[in-house]
Each structure stands twice: as C-alpha cells, then as structure tokens.
Enzyme design. Structure first.
Site, PDB file in Angstrom:
ATOM      1  N   ASN A 152       0.675  -0.965   0.080  1.00 12.96           N
ATOM      2  CA  ASN A 152      -0.204   0.186  -0.008  1.00 12.96           C
ATOM      3  C   ASN A 152       1.022   1.256  -0.173  1.00 12.96           C
ATOM      4  O   ASN A 152       0.508   2.349  -0.729  1.00 12.96           O
ATOM      5  CB  ASN A 152      -1.359   0.237   1.401  1.00 12.96           C
ATOM      6  CG  ASN A 152      -0.591  -0.529   2.373  1.00 12.96           C
ATOM      7  OD1 ASN A 152       0.835  -0.792   2.501  1.00 12.96           O
ATOM      8  ND2 ASN A 152      -0.898  -0.143   3.575  1.00 12.96           N
ATOM      9  N   GLU A 251       4.715  -4.331  12.265  1.00 14.06           N
ATOM     10  CA  GLU A 251       3.121  -3.480  12.353  1.00 14.06           C
ATOM     11  C   GLU A 251       2.472  -4.122  11.369  1.00 14.06           C
ATOM     12  O   GLU A 251       2.431  -3.939   9.922  1.00 14.06           O
ATOM     13  CB  GLU A 251       3.684  -1.727  11.547  1.00 14.06           C
ATOM     14  CG  GLU A 251       3.049  -1.353  11.762  1.00 14.06           C
ATOM     15  CD  GLU A 251       2.391  -0.278  10.598  1.00 14.06           C
ATOM     16  OE1 GLU A 251       0.651  -1.335  11.021  1.00 14.06           O
ATOM     17  OE2 GLU A 251       2.101  -1.099   9.380  1.00 14.06           O
ATOM     18  N   GLU A 459       8.548   2.218  14.592  1.00 16.68           N
ATOM     19  CA  GLU A 459       9.741   2.610  13.573  1.00 16.68           C
ATOM     20  C   GLU A 459       9.193   4.493  13.267  1.00 16.68           C
ATOM     21  O   GLU A 459       8.044   5.142  13.448  1.00 16.68           O
ATOM     22  CB  GLU A 459       9.286   2.044  12.140  1.00 16.68           C
ATOM     23  CG  GLU A 459       9.284   0.428  12.143  1.00 16.68           C
ATOM     24  CD  GLU A 459       8.813  -0.099  10.882  1.00 16.68           C
ATOM     25  OE1 GLU A 459       9.557  -1.058  10.458  1.00 16.68           O
ATOM     26  OE2 GLU A 459       7.430   0.598  10.495  1.00 16.68           O
TER      27      GLU A 459
END
Length: 479
Positions: A152, A251, A459
């Site tokens: 994405n 994530e 992150e």
C-alpha cells in the site's frame, strides 16, 4: 522510470531468478500487465543471505558519517526523481499522482531523518555501585536483517525499514509485496547510485514468500525481522522466528476508532475524517475504520461527510483531477463489496456510494454508511477501502469501551474542543498513536506503531533505530 530494473538485486548485481521464473505486475486501473519481474525461489534467498552475511562485518565497521552521507545522497536523488517515482508507483498500485508525489516526499524523509540519526548512536558509562568497577556501554548493529514490506505504501515502507538498518550498520534482504516490486527495485538502484556497498541491501522479489522467507528465519544467520502486513501473517512469521530467537518488530493490522464528541468542531472533524479515511483509497493500516459520532451531531456529520465523499472523482491515478484511484486488486475490491453488503443487510443506510462501477479496473466509490449495526462484519474487520461506517453513542465511558473492544490497537482519532476530555480519552484509548483533532498521524520524526495485536516495536522517530541496535556492556575493574 523507463529503466526500472526487473531482476533480483543480490550482492550489488542484477540477476535473474535461478530457475528463470518471472511474475507479472498489473496496473489495477486497467488490469493490464505493465512488467514481468524475477520471481525468486529458495536458491535465490540463500544467495541473498550469503551476500548479506558476507558484507555484515565490514559494513558494521563503516564510519557512521559514511553511512549518514550515503543516506543523504539517496534522499537527494529520490527528491530529484519525484515525478518518475510517483508515476512508477501509480502504475503498479493505483494511487493518484498527487498522492504518489506526497508518498515520495514522505519516503525520502526517512532517509534524511536516519542520515541524521546515524551519527548520534551513543552508549554510556559510569561507576558501578560498588565503587570499584566501571561500566562501559556500546551499541552495535544487530546483524543481517530480513525486511518485509506491504503493497500500500511501496516506497515509504521500504525507506522506513532500510533507513534505520543502514544507519545502524546492518545488512539486509528486502522482500517487497509481489503486487508492487517495481518501487523497491527502483529504490535499490538509487541506493547503489548513492554509494551503498555491494551486499548491504539485497532485494528479492517473489510470489513464493514461504519458500523464500521461512528458510531465512530458521537458518540462523538472519538476526532481525522487520515486517509490515496483516496480523495473520505476522503470527506465522513470529512462530518461524522462535526457532532461532530472531529479534522481531512488526507493524500489523488496525481497526482505528474515529470519535466525534458533541463539542467537536464539525468542520475540523469532517476534514480529519477525509484524511483518516481516504488516504490511499482507505488502504492504510491507519485508516479510520469505525466512526463513533455523538448522537446529537451524527446526522449533520454524516451529511457533511457524504457530501465531501460524494464529490471525489474516481478514476485512473494518472488522469488529471482524479482524487480516488483503484483498489489494489479484484480480491481487495470483493472484500469491500462483501463488507458493505453485510452492513446493508443488517440495516445500514447508504448515504453515498455503495455500488461497484462497471468497466475495467478495481474501482470502488467512496461510501458512507449510517445506522450501522455494531454486529456488522466491518466493525471487526479491517476494511482497507473507501468506506466510512458511522455509529452513534451517548456517553464517554460507553464510546471508550466500544473503541477499545478490538484485538487491535494501532491508532485512534479523537475530536473534541475540551482539553480535559481530549487528554482523558486519549490516555484511555488502547492504541499506540492518537490523532487529536487531526486525521494524520504519520511522520518520520515520530514513533509509529501499535499495541495489542497491532504489532511490536516502533518505526521512525528517535527510537526507530533502536530496533536495529544491540547493547554491549563492558565491565572494567579499577584497582
């Protein structure tokens, strides 16, 4: 980029898959094949592992300033090639060019940020409590890493992982999503041009993820996994990491609540909803999934949101004036269709959208649903599409409880003009990030990540490099 590589990048060279296999890359706006790229297998994974392992010791000894300057040069090259990279990204995953240009800037910023962090890696020291011994602390790279990125945000998810790995002195193997390999291959070419030594970054494009990744995680030489993707796949990878106790950061999925209180500025709330819902056609882990709106303002909020959503232009991302591109593929669109149909069957009203257009491409219109039954499937499923589902609430405790009633905890959004309520509700939400009167939380300078089944670690920000560093303690007796 007309000269975008289509082969594997291993040990600083472009090579075909060992068995000659290739895989197609489709344009989701047309369904047409735009390229064929190498489709790696187990043998290619071993070659990439060899290259990363062989380069690790020398790369770890490289001066932090050298690593910093490589990242800075790569940042500058990315900015110079914004239009080329944006067109490439749009062609392989569909987002409108304006949004793709925004992602290029966002992606480049991770390299600039971590170029600055590379020279700030520190340790520590001091006198131990017994007064006779000293403690010296140093930080060193964790070692060869496996980086797995989603489709994405194909450029930004690469730089968000590669940036801190380079800054910390780690070598790596990058496995991009099979839908969007071209952005990652272009990024590898840029880093090579910026002076990254051979073997530090290896890019393995593949449709055979299990054949490539599992042997790497179970082999003993990969010391770090950084993964962005679904919670389901994350659980599988964690199990594979267990054998060799591979350090992991993840994530994973999201189910973001978007809460609008009765005292909210509705203009701000609708603006925030457009950002939180429609970024990347809703194909974002940070996308608002469940809209909880106070009963007293729900009708007006729904009306305004439907008017804004209905005014968006849907079409191929390369076309001028387009606001909403296609979803990534037919499977992704079918999922959205099924979730909307289920909600409507349970009594939801469609304020705008809700019908798949005829013609080629994986398009789905921006959709607003109201009177949504809490038992609808889209309440506990990551929609990953341009659908806003509105539910009403009456009480603060009630809405916090409903917002937290999910296995995920990546991000939440809160809209209120009351400072006390803003702080109180934000602190009660079981999420790693909160957007307070804003629909955008992502920033390279901030720690990105969630709690519960939305992941492990962070992150970006000052802590992003920590995921790629280990502490070593040196005990020094003083006589």
């Amino acid at each position: 980029m007309t000269d975008t590589p289509t082969q594997l990048f291993i040990g600083g060279s472009w090579v075909a898959a060992a068995d000659g296999a290739t895989m197609p890359v489709d344009d989701p706006a047309t369904g047409e094949i735009i390229a064929h790229v190498a489709d790696a297998g187990a043998k290619d994974a071993r070659l990439a592992e060899d290259a990363a392992a062989e380069a690790q010791e020398e790369w770890a000894r490289t001066a932090p300033r050298v690593r910093s300057e490589i990242l800075r040069r790569a940042y500058e090259i990315i900015i110079e090639r914004t239009d080329e990279l944006a067109h490439l990204m749009t062609s392989e995953m569909g987002k409108p060019l304006a949004e793709a240009r925004g992602e290029v800037a966002y992606a480049a910023e991770f390299f600039r940020w971590f170029s600055e962090e590379a020279v700030r890696i520190d340790g520590g020291g001091g006198v131990l409590p017994d007064g006779r011994n000293r403690m010296l602390l140093s930080r060193r790279p964790v070692g060869p890493c496996l980086l797995i990125t989603p489709w994405n945000f194909p450029l930004a998810m690469g730089t968000r992982k590669i940036g801190p790995a380079i800054a910390a002195g780690c070598t790596m193997i990058l496995k991009p999503a099979p839908q969007t390999p071209l952005s990652s291959l272009a990024l590898a070419a840029i880093l090579k041009e910026a002076g990254l030594p051979d073997g530090v970054l290896n890019v393995v494009t593949t449709s055979r993820a299990g054949e490539v990744c599992e042997p790497l995680l179970r082999g003993g030489r990969i010391r770090k996994l950084s993964f962005t993707g679904s919670t389901q796949v994350g659980r599988l990878l964690l199990a594979q990491c267990a054998d060799k106790v591979v350090r992991s950061s993840m994530e994973l999925g999201g189910n973001a609540p978007f809460i609008v209180f009765e005292d909210a500025d509705l203009g701000k709330a609708v603006d925030g909803a457009m950002l939180a819902k429609m970024r990347n056609m809703g194909e974002a882990c940070t996308a608002a999934n469940r809209f909880f709106v106070h009963r007293s303002v729900a009708e007006e909020f729904g009306r305004q949101l439907a008017e804004r959503m209905g005014g968006l232009v849907v079409g191929p991302g390369t076309r001028d004036g387009v606001d909403v591109g296609p979803l990534i593929d037919a499977t992704g669109r079918a999922k959205v269709e099924e979730l909307v149909a289920d909600a409507v069957e349970r009594g939801a009203r469609v304020l705008v959208g809700g019908r798949t257009p005829a013609g080629p491409g994986c398009f789905y219109p921006p959709t607003v649903l109201t009177d949504v039954d809490p038992g609808s499937r889209l309440m506990d499923t990551e929609i990953f599409g341009p659908v806003a589902a509105i539910l009403t609430f009456d009480d603060e405790n009630e809405v916090v409880s409903r917002a937290n009633d999910t296995p995920w905890g990546l991000v939440g959004y809160v809209f209120t003009e009351g400072l006390d309520r803003a702080l109180r509700v934000s602190e009660r939400l079981e999420v790693g990030m909160v957007g307070l009167n804003t629909g955008l939380v992502s920033n390279p300078a901030a720690p990105f990540g969630g709690v519960k089944q939305s992941g492990l670690g962070r992150e970006g920000g000052r802590v992003g490099i920590d995921e790629f560093l280990e502490y070593q303690y040196l005990a020094v007796p003083v006589r």
